[in-house]
Design a protein around this motif. Sequence first.
Motif, PDB file in Angstrom:
ATOM      1  N   GLY A  43      -8.575   3.122  -3.825  1.00  0.00           N
ATOM      2  CA  GLY A  43      -8.255   4.117  -2.818  1.00  0.00           C
ATOM      3  C   GLY A  43      -7.059   4.988  -3.129  1.00  0.00           C
ATOM      4  N   VAL A  44      -5.929   4.351  -3.467  1.00  0.00           N
ATOM      5  CA  VAL A  44      -4.712   5.150  -3.626  1.00  0.00           C
ATOM      6  C   VAL A  44      -4.778   6.085  -4.824  1.00  0.00           C
ATOM      7  CG1 VAL A  44      -3.131   3.591  -2.457  1.00  0.00           C
ATOM      8  CG2 VAL A  44      -3.661   3.236  -4.881  1.00  0.00           C
ATOM      9  N   ILE A  45      -5.615   5.767  -5.806  1.00  0.00           N
ATOM     10  CA  ILE A  45      -5.629   6.609  -6.999  1.00  0.00           C
ATOM     11  C   ILE A  45      -6.380   7.911  -6.734  1.00  0.00           C
ATOM     12  CG2 ILE A  45      -6.477   6.788  -9.376  1.00  0.00           C
ATOM     13  CD1 ILE A  45      -5.721   3.942  -9.813  1.00  0.00           C
ATOM     14  N   GLY A  46      -7.604   7.796  -6.264  1.00  0.00           N
ATOM     15  CA  GLY A  46      -8.362   9.000  -5.942  1.00  0.00           C
ATOM     16  C   GLY A  46      -8.411   9.938  -7.127  1.00  0.00           C
ATOM     17  N   SER A  47      -8.710  11.199  -6.896  1.00  0.00           N
ATOM     18  CA  SER A  47      -8.822  12.095  -8.039  1.00  0.00           C
ATOM     19  C   SER A  47      -7.463  12.669  -8.427  1.00  0.00           C
ATOM     20  CB  SER A  47      -9.820  13.208  -7.737  1.00  0.00           C
ATOM     21  OG  SER A  47      -9.351  13.927  -6.618  1.00  0.00           O
ATOM     22  N   ASP A  48      -6.472  12.563  -7.541  1.00  0.00           N
ATOM     23  CA  ASP A  48      -5.185  13.178  -7.861  1.00  0.00           C
ATOM     24  C   ASP A  48      -4.386  12.361  -8.867  1.00  0.00           C
ATOM     25  OD1 ASP A  48      -5.709  15.235  -6.185  1.00  0.00           O
ATOM     26  OD2 ASP A  48      -4.754  14.293  -4.444  1.00  0.00           O
ATOM     27  N   LEU A  49      -4.449  11.048  -8.738  1.00  0.00           N
ATOM     28  CA  LEU A  49      -3.612  10.193  -9.581  1.00  0.00           C
ATOM     29  C   LEU A  49      -4.344   9.692 -10.822  1.00  0.00           C
ATOM     30  CD1 LEU A  49      -1.536   8.106  -7.026  1.00  0.00           C
ATOM     31  CD2 LEU A  49      -0.800  10.000  -8.471  1.00  0.00           C
ATOM     32  N   LYS A  50      -5.570  10.186 -11.020  1.00  0.00           N
ATOM     33  CA  LYS A  50      -6.362   9.713 -12.147  1.00  0.00           C
ATOM     34  C   LYS A  50      -5.630   9.838 -13.486  1.00  0.00           C
ATOM     35  CE  LYS A  50     -10.261  11.858 -12.218  1.00  0.00           C
ATOM     36  NZ  LYS A  50     -11.667  12.307 -12.280  1.00  0.00           N
ATOM     37  N   ILE A  51      -4.842  10.876 -13.595  1.00  0.00           N
ATOM     38  CA  ILE A  51      -4.146  11.115 -14.864  1.00  0.00           C
ATOM     39  C   ILE A  51      -3.191   9.976 -15.195  1.00  0.00           C
ATOM     40  CG2 ILE A  51      -2.254  12.424 -13.844  1.00  0.00           C
ATOM     41  CD1 ILE A  51      -4.003  13.487 -17.048  1.00  0.00           C
ATOM     42  N   GLY A  52      -2.855   9.174 -14.165  1.00  0.00           N
ATOM     43  CA  GLY A  52      -1.993   8.011 -14.421  1.00  0.00           C
ATOM     44  C   GLY A  52      -2.690   6.942 -15.241  1.00  0.00           C
ATOM     45  N   VAL A  53      -4.025   6.946 -15.211  1.00  0.00           N
ATOM     46  CA  VAL A  53      -4.771   5.894 -15.906  1.00  0.00           C
ATOM     47  C   VAL A  53      -4.498   5.891 -17.417  1.00  0.00           C
ATOM     48  CG1 VAL A  53      -7.079   5.067 -16.497  1.00  0.00           C
ATOM     49  CG2 VAL A  53      -6.532   5.683 -14.142  1.00  0.00           C
ATOM     50  N   PRO A  54      -4.616   7.049 -18.075  1.00  0.00           N
ATOM     51  CA  PRO A  54      -4.344   7.012 -19.517  1.00  0.00           C
ATOM     52  C   PRO A  54      -2.918   6.581 -19.826  1.00  0.00           C
ATOM     53  CG  PRO A  54      -4.559   9.270 -18.745  1.00  0.00           C
ATOM     54  CD  PRO A  54      -5.051   8.382 -17.645  1.00  0.00           C
ATOM     55  N   LEU A  55      -1.974   6.987 -18.988  1.00  0.00           N
ATOM     56  CA  LEU A  55      -0.586   6.600 -19.251  1.00  0.00           C
ATOM     57  C   LEU A  55      -0.431   5.094 -19.120  1.00  0.00           C
ATOM     58  CD1 LEU A  55       1.154   9.558 -17.415  1.00  0.00           C
ATOM     59  CD2 LEU A  55       0.783   9.235 -19.854  1.00  0.00           C
ATOM     60  N   SER A 107      -8.265   3.749 -36.574  1.00  0.00           N
ATOM     61  CA  SER A 107      -9.650   3.315 -36.674  1.00  0.00           C
ATOM     62  C   SER A 107     -10.571   4.290 -35.947  1.00  0.00           C
ATOM     63  CB  SER A 107      -9.784   1.922 -36.056  1.00  0.00           C
ATOM     64  OG  SER A 107     -11.112   1.689 -35.665  1.00  0.00           O
ATOM     65  N   PRO A 108     -11.444   4.968 -36.685  1.00  0.00           N
ATOM     66  CA  PRO A 108     -12.383   5.894 -36.032  1.00  0.00           C
ATOM     67  C   PRO A 108     -13.257   5.185 -34.992  1.00  0.00           C
ATOM     68  CG  PRO A 108     -12.372   6.249 -38.400  1.00  0.00           C
ATOM     69  CD  PRO A 108     -11.536   5.029 -38.141  1.00  0.00           C
ATOM     70  N   VAL A 109     -13.739   4.003 -35.331  1.00  0.00           N
ATOM     71  CA  VAL A 109     -14.544   3.264 -34.360  1.00  0.00           C
ATOM     72  C   VAL A 109     -13.705   2.955 -33.125  1.00  0.00           C
ATOM     73  CG1 VAL A 109     -15.827   1.142 -33.941  1.00  0.00           C
ATOM     74  CG2 VAL A 109     -15.970   2.247 -36.168  1.00  0.00           C
ATOM     75  N   GLY A 110     -12.457   2.583 -33.366  1.00  0.00           N
ATOM     76  CA  GLY A 110     -11.547   2.295 -32.268  1.00  0.00           C
ATOM     77  C   GLY A 110     -11.360   3.501 -31.363  1.00  0.00           C
ATOM     78  N   ALA A 111     -11.268   4.693 -31.958  1.00  0.00           N
ATOM     79  CA  ALA A 111     -11.073   5.906 -31.167  1.00  0.00           C
ATOM     80  C   ALA A 111     -12.257   6.125 -30.232  1.00  0.00           C
ATOM     81  CB  ALA A 111     -10.899   7.111 -32.086  1.00  0.00           C
ATOM     82  N   VAL A 112     -13.449   5.873 -30.739  1.00  0.00           N
ATOM     83  CA  VAL A 112     -14.650   6.090 -29.936  1.00  0.00           C
ATOM     84  C   VAL A 112     -14.718   5.063 -28.806  1.00  0.00           C
ATOM     85  CG1 VAL A 112     -17.158   6.069 -29.952  1.00  0.00           C
ATOM     86  CG2 VAL A 112     -15.907   7.114 -31.846  1.00  0.00           C
ATOM     87  N   VAL A 113     -14.559   3.805 -29.152  1.00  0.00           N
ATOM     88  CA  VAL A 113     -14.584   2.768 -28.120  1.00  0.00           C
ATOM     89  C   VAL A 113     -13.464   3.024 -27.116  1.00  0.00           C
ATOM     90  CG1 VAL A 113     -14.305   0.300 -27.682  1.00  0.00           C
ATOM     91  CG2 VAL A 113     -15.621   1.074 -29.656  1.00  0.00           C
ATOM     92  N   GLY A 114     -12.271   3.348 -27.626  1.00  0.00           N
ATOM     93  CA  GLY A 114     -11.138   3.634 -26.750  1.00  0.00           C
ATOM     94  C   GLY A 114     -11.450   4.780 -25.800  1.00  0.00           C
ATOM     95  N   GLY A 115     -12.066   5.842 -26.328  1.00  0.00           N
ATOM     96  CA  GLY A 115     -12.407   6.998 -25.493  1.00  0.00           C
ATOM     97  C   GLY A 115     -13.345   6.609 -24.368  1.00  0.00           C
ATOM     98  N   LEU A 116     -14.374   5.846 -24.699  1.00  0.00           N
ATOM     99  CA  LEU A 116     -15.353   5.447 -23.681  1.00  0.00           C
ATOM    100  C   LEU A 116     -14.694   4.548 -22.628  1.00  0.00           C
ATOM    101  CD1 LEU A 116     -18.487   4.822 -25.945  1.00  0.00           C
ATOM    102  CD2 LEU A 116     -17.913   6.850 -24.586  1.00  0.00           C
ATOM    103  N   VAL A 117     -13.863   3.616 -23.092  1.00  0.00           N
ATOM    104  CA  VAL A 117     -13.193   2.709 -22.150  1.00  0.00           C
ATOM    105  C   VAL A 117     -12.274   3.497 -21.215  1.00  0.00           C
ATOM    106  CG1 VAL A 117     -11.487   0.855 -21.942  1.00  0.00           C
ATOM    107  CG2 VAL A 117     -13.333   0.671 -23.625  1.00  0.00           C
ATOM    108  N   VAL A 118     -11.507   4.419 -21.791  1.00  0.00           N
ATOM    109  CA  VAL A 118     -10.590   5.202 -20.965  1.00  0.00           C
ATOM    110  C   VAL A 118     -11.378   6.045 -19.955  1.00  0.00           C
ATOM    111  CG1 VAL A 118      -8.936   7.114 -21.001  1.00  0.00           C
ATOM    112  CG2 VAL A 118      -8.690   5.225 -22.603  1.00  0.00           C
ATOM    113  N   GLY A 119     -12.471   6.644 -20.412  1.00  0.00           N
ATOM    114  CA  GLY A 119     -13.285   7.461 -19.509  1.00  0.00           C
ATOM    115  C   GLY A 119     -13.830   6.642 -18.353  1.00  0.00           C
ATOM    116  N   ILE A 120     -14.328   5.456 -18.669  1.00  0.00           N
ATOM    117  CA  ILE A 120     -14.879   4.603 -17.619  1.00  0.00           C
ATOM    118  C   ILE A 120     -13.770   4.137 -16.678  1.00  0.00           C
ATOM    119  CG2 ILE A 120     -15.949   2.352 -17.192  1.00  0.00           C
ATOM    120  CD1 ILE A 120     -17.564   2.809 -19.772  1.00  0.00           C
ATOM    121  N   ALA A 121     -12.642   3.706 -17.254  1.00  0.00           N
ATOM    122  CA  ALA A 121     -11.530   3.222 -16.433  1.00  0.00           C
ATOM    123  C   ALA A 121     -11.064   4.309 -15.478  1.00  0.00           C
ATOM    124  CB  ALA A 121     -10.375   2.765 -17.327  1.00  0.00           C
ATOM    125  N   GLU A 122     -10.966   5.505 -16.002  1.00  0.00           N
ATOM    126  CA  GLU A 122     -10.492   6.617 -15.177  1.00  0.00           C
ATOM    127  C   GLU A 122     -11.458   6.881 -14.031  1.00  0.00           C
ATOM    128  OE1 GLU A 122     -10.418  11.440 -15.588  1.00  0.00           O
ATOM    129  OE2 GLU A 122     -11.809  10.137 -16.658  1.00  0.00           O
TER     130      GLU A 122
END
Lengths: 241, 293
Positions: free
Chosen positions: B258-270, B235-250
Motif C-alpha cells: 500500500g504505502v509504496i504505490g506508484s509514487d515510491l516505486k523508484i525506491g525499489v531499485p535503490l 555477468s551478462p546472464v546476471g544482468a538479464v536475470v537481475g533486470g527481470l527480478v527488479v521489474g517484477i519486484a517493482e
Amino acid sequence: MSAHAFLTVEDLHAGYGAGKVLHGIGFDVAEGEICAVLGPNGAGKTTLLRALCGMIRTEGVLRLDGVALPRRRPESVARMGVAHVPEGRGTFAPLSVAENLRLGAYTRRDRAAVAEDIERVYDYFPVLRERRAQAAGSLSGGEQQMVAIGRALMSRPRLILLDEPSLGLAPLVTRELFQIVRAVNERERTTVILVEQNAHLTLEFAHRAHVLETGRVVLSGAAADIRADAQVARAYLGIEG
Amino acid sequence: MADFIQQLVEGLGAGAIYASLALALVLIYRFTGIVNFAQGEMAMFATFIAWQLVQAGVPFWLALGATLAIAFGGGMLIERVVIRPVEGAPELALVIVTLGLFILVNAAAGWIWSFLIKDFPSPFPGGALDAGGVHLSYSTLGVLGVVAVVMGLLYILFRYTKIGLAMRAVASNPASARLLGIRVSGVLALGWGLAALVGAVSGVLVAPVLFLEPTMMGGVLIYAFAAATLGGFDSPVGAVVGGLVVGIAETLAGAYVGVIGSDLKIGVPLAVIIGVLLFRPQGLFGRAAVERA
Ligand SMILES: Nc1ncnc2c1ncn2[C@@H]1O[C@H](COP(=O)(O)OP(=O)(O)OP(=O)(O)O)[C@@H](O)[C@H]1O
Ligand SMILES: [Mg+2]
C-alpha cells in the motif's frame, strides 16, 4: 656467429619508465635452435622477452629474419610469427582449455588446419584433451603451463619465447615439459628462446646459452661448453659441478 | 490469482527493458572496467534519431535498423574520441568522464530536439491476448520477444563466433590477448559499439511506454543499475536475470504494498542496490574464483 642470424639483437636498451633495466644487450639466434637465457632474479630476463615482443619501449636493433620488429605493438609482433608464453602464463581463466587453444590460432584463416593443430597439441599434452571443456583457470599450475605452450604452438610460430616455464613445477614435470619443447623444436623447426633460472636442466636441452646479469650479457656460448666448464658454471650459475 | 499473474507479466515486460540497459552497462564494464553513467543518455539520443527518421517518413522497422547501426557506430566513436584518451586513468576520473558524457549527450539532445515531450510510435499493435483472465498485451509480448532475440544474438556472438571469443579473451586478460595478435583497441571499440546498440534497443522499447524526451532514461538507468548490481555487474546472464527480478519486484511492490504505490516505486531499485551491496556484493552471478566450469 652464423651468416644469417634468424633473430638479431644489437645494443638493446629497455626499461620501465625512468628505470633502465637492459643496458646494451646483443646476441644472435640461429634458425631452429633452442637458445637459453639464464641469470639470477632481477637480471632482466623477463624484461628482455618483453622488449623482443614489443610490450615495452626499447632502443637498439631487433630483427627477425632481416625484418625490424615493430615497436610497442605486441599484436603486430605476434602476427610476424613470434609467440610469447609470458611469465605467469597469461591464461584466460574463465575460458575453456579448448577456447584458450583456439585463441592461439586467432590470426590464422585455415580452419581445417587449425582443427588438426588442436589435435596435435592434445597429442603433445594428452591431459589437455581430457580437460578441454574445463575452465582453464581451474587447472593445476603445470596444466596451465601446458595450455600456455599449446596456445603458443597454435599460431604455428617461427619463434617461441618461453618465460620460466618451470616456475612452480615439480622437477620431473619440468623435464617432461622440456622434452616436449625439444620435440616441437625438432619436428616443427621452431626456434625457441628459453628463459630459465634452472640452469642445469636448461643447459641440457639448449643449443646455445646467454647469461644475463643486471641487464648485461656476461657470458655466451654453446650450452654444452658452458655445462662442461665447471669453473664457469660455478661462477655464473651457482652450479656445483 | 489472475491478478497476481497479470502483475507478474507486467513486471516481466518492464524488467526486460531494464535488462537490456543493464546488459549494455555490463558489456562495457566487462571490457573496460568502466561504469558508464552515460549509457541511458546514449540510448535516449539513439531513440531520438529513430523518432526523427520516423518523422521523415521512414518505415518503423527500417528506421529501427538504421538507428541501431548508427548507435553501434556512435558507441565506437565515443570509445575512440572520449574513452581512449583516458584509458588507464584512475577509476574516479573515468566516472567523471562518463558523467560528463551524460551531461553532454543530454544537453545535445535538448538543443537539437528541445525538452518538449514527444509521442513515440509503438512498434507493436495495440490489443491483447487473453489467456485465462490474464491480459497479455501485444506490446508487453513484443518487448519480451525483442529482448529475448537480443540476448540470443549476443549469446551466439560470444559463444560461437571467432570475434566473440576474442572479445571474451580481451575481457579476461587484455595483455595476453595482444600477445596472440588480437587488436585489443579494436575489440574495445567494438564492445562500446555493441553496448550502445543494446542500450538503444532499451530506449526504443521504453519510449512508447513513457514519452520521448531528453530525461526519459534517468529512471530506467537507476533500475538498470539495480539489475546489473543484482546480477554481479560482470555477468551478462546476471544482468538479464537481475533486470527481470527488479521489474517484477517493482511492479509487485507498486501493486500490493500500500504505502509504496506508484509514487515510491523508484525506491525499489535503490533498496535492491543497497541490499545487494550489503549482503552479497558480488551479486547473484558475480565472478567467483572460477567461472563456467
Ligand atoms: N613492470 C615493471 N615495472 C617496473 N620495474 C620492473 C617491472 N618489471 C620488472 N621490473 C624491474 O626490472 C628488473 C628486471 O626484472 P625482470 O623481471 O626482467 O627480471 P628477471 O630476470 O625476469 O627475474 P626473475 O628471474 O625473478 O623473473 C628488476 O629490477 C625489476 O624490479
Ligand atoms: Mg622473470
